[in-house]
Motif scaffolding. Sequence first.
Motif, mmCIF file in Angstrom:
data_model
loop_
_atom_site.group_PDB
_atom_site.id
_atom_site.type_symbol
_atom_site.label_atom_id
_atom_site.label_comp_id
_atom_site.label_asym_id
_atom_site.label_seq_id
_atom_site.Cartn_x
_atom_site.Cartn_y
_atom_site.Cartn_z
ATOM 1 N N SER A 102 5.357 11.963 3.581
ATOM 2 C CA SER A 102 5.920 12.135 4.739
ATOM 3 C C SER A 102 7.475 11.668 4.937
ATOM 4 O O SER A 102 8.065 11.955 5.740
ATOM 5 C CB SER A 102 5.108 11.180 5.891
ATOM 6 N N GLY A 103 7.752 10.530 3.965
ATOM 7 C CA GLY A 103 9.046 10.026 3.798
ATOM 8 C C GLY A 103 9.277 8.716 4.556
ATOM 9 O O GLY A 103 10.370 8.384 4.754
ATOM 10 N N LEU A 104 8.132 8.354 5.293
ATOM 11 C CA LEU A 104 8.151 7.123 5.988
ATOM 12 C C LEU A 104 7.965 5.853 5.231
ATOM 13 O O LEU A 104 8.133 4.613 5.711
ATOM 14 C CB LEU A 104 7.322 7.063 7.246
ATOM 15 N N GLY A 105 6.930 5.890 4.222
ATOM 16 C CA GLY A 105 6.298 4.698 3.596
ATOM 17 C C GLY A 105 7.294 3.718 3.043
ATOM 18 O O GLY A 105 7.458 2.595 3.321
ATOM 19 N N LEU A 106 8.517 4.430 2.301
ATOM 20 C CA LEU A 106 9.498 3.456 1.570
ATOM 21 C C LEU A 106 10.342 2.760 2.663
ATOM 22 O O LEU A 106 10.625 1.764 2.420
ATOM 23 C CB LEU A 106 10.278 4.168 0.631
ATOM 24 N N SER A 107 10.545 3.703 3.843
ATOM 25 C CA SER A 107 11.282 3.098 4.655
ATOM 26 C C SER A 107 10.787 1.766 5.455
ATOM 27 O O SER A 107 11.459 0.820 5.623
ATOM 28 C CB SER A 107 11.672 4.247 5.779
ATOM 29 N N GLU A 152 0.765 -3.150 -17.293
ATOM 30 C CA GLU A 152 1.915 -2.381 -16.526
ATOM 31 C C GLU A 152 2.006 -1.048 -16.782
ATOM 32 O O GLU A 152 1.742 -0.705 -18.178
ATOM 33 C CB GLU A 152 3.013 -3.256 -16.484
ATOM 34 N N ALA A 153 2.164 -0.078 -16.014
ATOM 35 C CA ALA A 153 2.508 1.085 -16.312
ATOM 36 C C ALA A 153 3.613 1.358 -17.151
ATOM 37 O O ALA A 153 4.615 0.582 -17.156
ATOM 38 C CB ALA A 153 2.571 2.063 -15.177
ATOM 39 N N VAL A 154 3.682 2.534 -17.757
ATOM 40 C CA VAL A 154 4.859 2.840 -18.758
ATOM 41 C C VAL A 154 5.322 4.083 -18.373
ATOM 42 O O VAL A 154 4.861 5.037 -17.863
ATOM 43 C CB VAL A 154 4.476 3.049 -20.232
ATOM 44 N N GLY A 155 6.872 4.157 -18.204
ATOM 45 C CA GLY A 155 7.686 5.298 -17.817
ATOM 46 C C GLY A 155 7.552 5.459 -16.164
ATOM 47 O O GLY A 155 7.273 4.444 -15.545
ATOM 48 N N GLY A 156 8.084 6.427 -15.642
ATOM 49 C CA GLY A 156 8.172 6.486 -14.443
ATOM 50 C C GLY A 156 9.045 5.853 -13.327
ATOM 51 O O GLY A 156 10.223 5.595 -13.998
ATOM 52 N N ALA A 157 8.793 5.751 -12.121
ATOM 53 C CA ALA A 157 9.597 4.661 -11.211
ATOM 54 C C ALA A 157 9.208 3.615 -11.221
ATOM 55 O O ALA A 157 7.883 2.971 -11.655
ATOM 56 C CB ALA A 157 9.531 5.477 -9.925
ATOM 57 N N GLN A 158 10.113 2.466 -10.658
ATOM 58 C CA GLN A 158 9.720 1.382 -10.564
ATOM 59 C C GLN A 158 10.441 0.547 -9.255
ATOM 60 O O GLN A 158 11.389 0.956 -8.802
ATOM 61 C CB GLN A 158 10.199 0.306 -11.735
ATOM 62 N N ARG A 163 0.805 -1.231 -0.106
ATOM 63 C CA ARG A 163 0.181 -0.018 0.207
ATOM 64 C C ARG A 163 0.862 1.136 -0.082
ATOM 65 O O ARG A 163 0.630 2.128 -0.859
ATOM 66 C CB ARG A 163 -0.811 -0.006 1.197
ATOM 67 N N ASN A 164 2.082 1.401 0.689
ATOM 68 C CA ASN A 164 2.871 2.343 0.910
ATOM 69 C C ASN A 164 3.511 2.379 -0.643
ATOM 70 O O ASN A 164 3.639 3.801 -1.175
ATOM 71 C CB ASN A 164 4.109 2.080 1.515
ATOM 72 N N LEU A 165 3.900 1.702 -1.276
ATOM 73 C CA LEU A 165 4.516 1.717 -2.374
ATOM 74 C C LEU A 165 3.349 1.988 -3.556
ATOM 75 O O LEU A 165 3.669 3.112 -4.332
ATOM 76 C CB LEU A 165 5.142 0.245 -3.107
ATOM 77 N N LEU A 166 2.378 1.797 -3.404
ATOM 78 C CA LEU A 166 1.133 2.230 -4.282
ATOM 79 C C LEU A 166 0.629 3.450 -4.110
ATOM 80 O O LEU A 166 0.528 4.317 -5.000
ATOM 81 C CB LEU A 166 -0.024 1.355 -4.361
ATOM 82 N N ALA A 167 0.603 4.064 -2.931
ATOM 83 C CA ALA A 167 0.489 5.259 -2.468
ATOM 84 C C ALA A 167 1.374 6.421 -3.060
ATOM 85 O O ALA A 167 0.956 7.253 -3.705
ATOM 86 C CB ALA A 167 0.188 5.443 -0.897
ATOM 87 N N ASN A 168 2.672 6.067 -2.915
ATOM 88 C CA ASN A 168 3.694 6.726 -3.331
ATOM 89 C C ASN A 168 3.725 6.880 -4.943
ATOM 90 O O ASN A 168 3.765 8.095 -5.539
ATOM 91 C CB ASN A 168 4.977 6.409 -3.062
ATOM 92 N N ALA A 169 3.375 5.850 -5.443
ATOM 93 C CA ALA A 169 3.169 5.853 -6.932
ATOM 94 C C ALA A 169 2.021 6.455 -7.341
ATOM 95 O O ALA A 169 2.244 7.324 -8.566
ATOM 96 C CB ALA A 169 3.027 4.354 -7.701
ATOM 97 N N ASP A 208 4.730 3.137 -12.061
ATOM 98 C CA ASP A 208 3.829 4.315 -12.255
ATOM 99 C C ASP A 208 4.302 5.078 -13.565
ATOM 100 O O ASP A 208 5.316 4.841 -14.025
ATOM 101 C CB ASP A 208 3.885 5.260 -11.076
ATOM 102 N N SER A 209 3.335 6.193 -14.040
ATOM 103 C CA SER A 209 3.570 6.821 -15.388
ATOM 104 C C SER A 209 4.094 8.055 -14.857
ATOM 105 O O SER A 209 3.849 8.967 -15.814
ATOM 106 C CB SER A 209 2.491 6.847 -16.207
ATOM 107 N N GLY A 210 4.520 8.642 -13.799
ATOM 108 C CA GLY A 210 5.292 9.828 -13.080
ATOM 109 C C GLY A 210 6.451 10.194 -13.922
ATOM 110 O O GLY A 210 6.999 9.485 -14.746
ATOM 111 N N PRO A 211 7.060 11.125 -13.147
ATOM 112 C CA PRO A 211 8.494 11.821 -13.803
ATOM 113 C C PRO A 211 9.340 10.858 -13.422
ATOM 114 O O PRO A 211 10.471 10.981 -13.862
ATOM 115 C CB PRO A 211 8.197 12.981 -13.037
ATOM 116 N N GLY A 212 9.241 9.817 -12.402
ATOM 117 C CA GLY A 212 10.345 8.940 -12.169
ATOM 118 C C GLY A 212 10.970 9.517 -10.725
ATOM 119 O O GLY A 212 10.830 10.526 -10.360
#
Length: 462
Positions: free
Chosen positions: A396-401, A428-434, A339-345, A372-376
């Motif tokens: 908040s910077g806590l989800g990925l940690s 699957e999404a194109v571009g952005g971050a993985q 959920r943290n990963l998807l929320a950030n995406a 995600d298809s964001g800026p990366g």
Amino acid sequence: MTRPAPLRTARVAWRHSLRFRLALVYTLVALALISVIGLGVMTLLLRQMDTQFQTRLNERADSLAEAFVSRGQSLGKSPGGTGVYTMIVDEDGRVLAATPSLRQYEGAPFPFEGQATVQLGDFPARTTTRLLEGFGTLWVALPEEALLDARQSALNALLLALLTTPVLMLILGWWVGRRALADLGGAADLADRIDPTRSLAALPLPARQDEVHRLLAALNRLLVRIEAGQAREKQLLGQIVHELGAPLTVLKASLARATERTEDPEVLRAALVADELTFTTQDLMQLARGQLEMKVVWHFIPAATLRGRLDRLVPGTTFAGDWDGMILCDPDRLTQALRNLLANARRAAGTEGQVSVALCETSEHVTFRVRDSGPGLPPELGERIFDPFVSGSGSSGLGLSVARQIAALHGGTLVAGGARGGGTLPGEAVGGAQFTLTLPGAALGDDEEEEFGEEREAVASR
């Protein structure tokens, strides 16, 4: 059940070793001292040998002159001894008499006029003269063979010292440094094994109260201060979460009842914000407790159950891959991590962007790939993206940690990267971050497989 990553003791390469640098410095200092002192001693020794040689030559010349004048001895029976060359030169510069080895010069002009050193045979000889009343001039030469041998012996001794001393000093310095810094090396090995999420252990102090003792004592005091600071931080975070928990619970309940009565978009948006705050407080609690205080409760659940949870928590997510299998995990913890990963995406992609999670399962690994298809990802962050309170999407910077901690508790990994190309699976999404979260596969024996098969049937029947 937890699966902590194995701890590895870091070893220092020899070229970066403190004891090697100390041994090298001692060797260079010893080499410089031996060179300066050796050259000084050798210069003084050679000067004294040269003075003694000149004194010996003068004594031979004086004794020969006295013998010729007082006792009338011939050159062949001179008191100068063997190895001494003599000639008598008249006032006209002709050789009147010479020792047997120089008889070829008798009657000829004197060949060594004004020469302090002449070549006689294989070695040079040093010369001097004495006036003989009534005879002319006595010329005396003494070979420098012994002096040259002494000089060569001194040079060989100095060269041998310069060659062997650095090697011996380097070996001795390394051994002495190793013994002297053994306590420091042992403390470094222990410090490598300290788990900062647990109580910080004190480093053992050596018996000698030297500089190493002072350094380790200072480190122990620093560890005490760090542990006290961590305790205060955890206590403060716990208090913050506790104070936020009660009003958030009331707010969520009120918004849930409001959404049942109306479909107002503002109410729905407020409900999503309340969910967001709830998860943020959970992340804060996670940070306050620390990774190793988390308990993993293992269950063998259908992947579809996990998919349903994520679909409700992060609406608009596209699911790719095979979600028909079973997953061995802690459902609550894994749901929180994904959920943290998807929320950030979703924050990175925006409301109109695309967010996907793909599931790929093998006998060795279970892999979740969130795109995600964001800026990366910001390239300047790198691995710091997983540090607490570091964010590239305005969160908040806590989800990925927390997500990486949960992956580690499952014995897995979480890595980040770019996803500029298209997905390898449909949807699957194109571009952005993985972000790739990998868990160990469920390798079951016969008994375990039968047990989990029964659990799967029970879950399916419900």
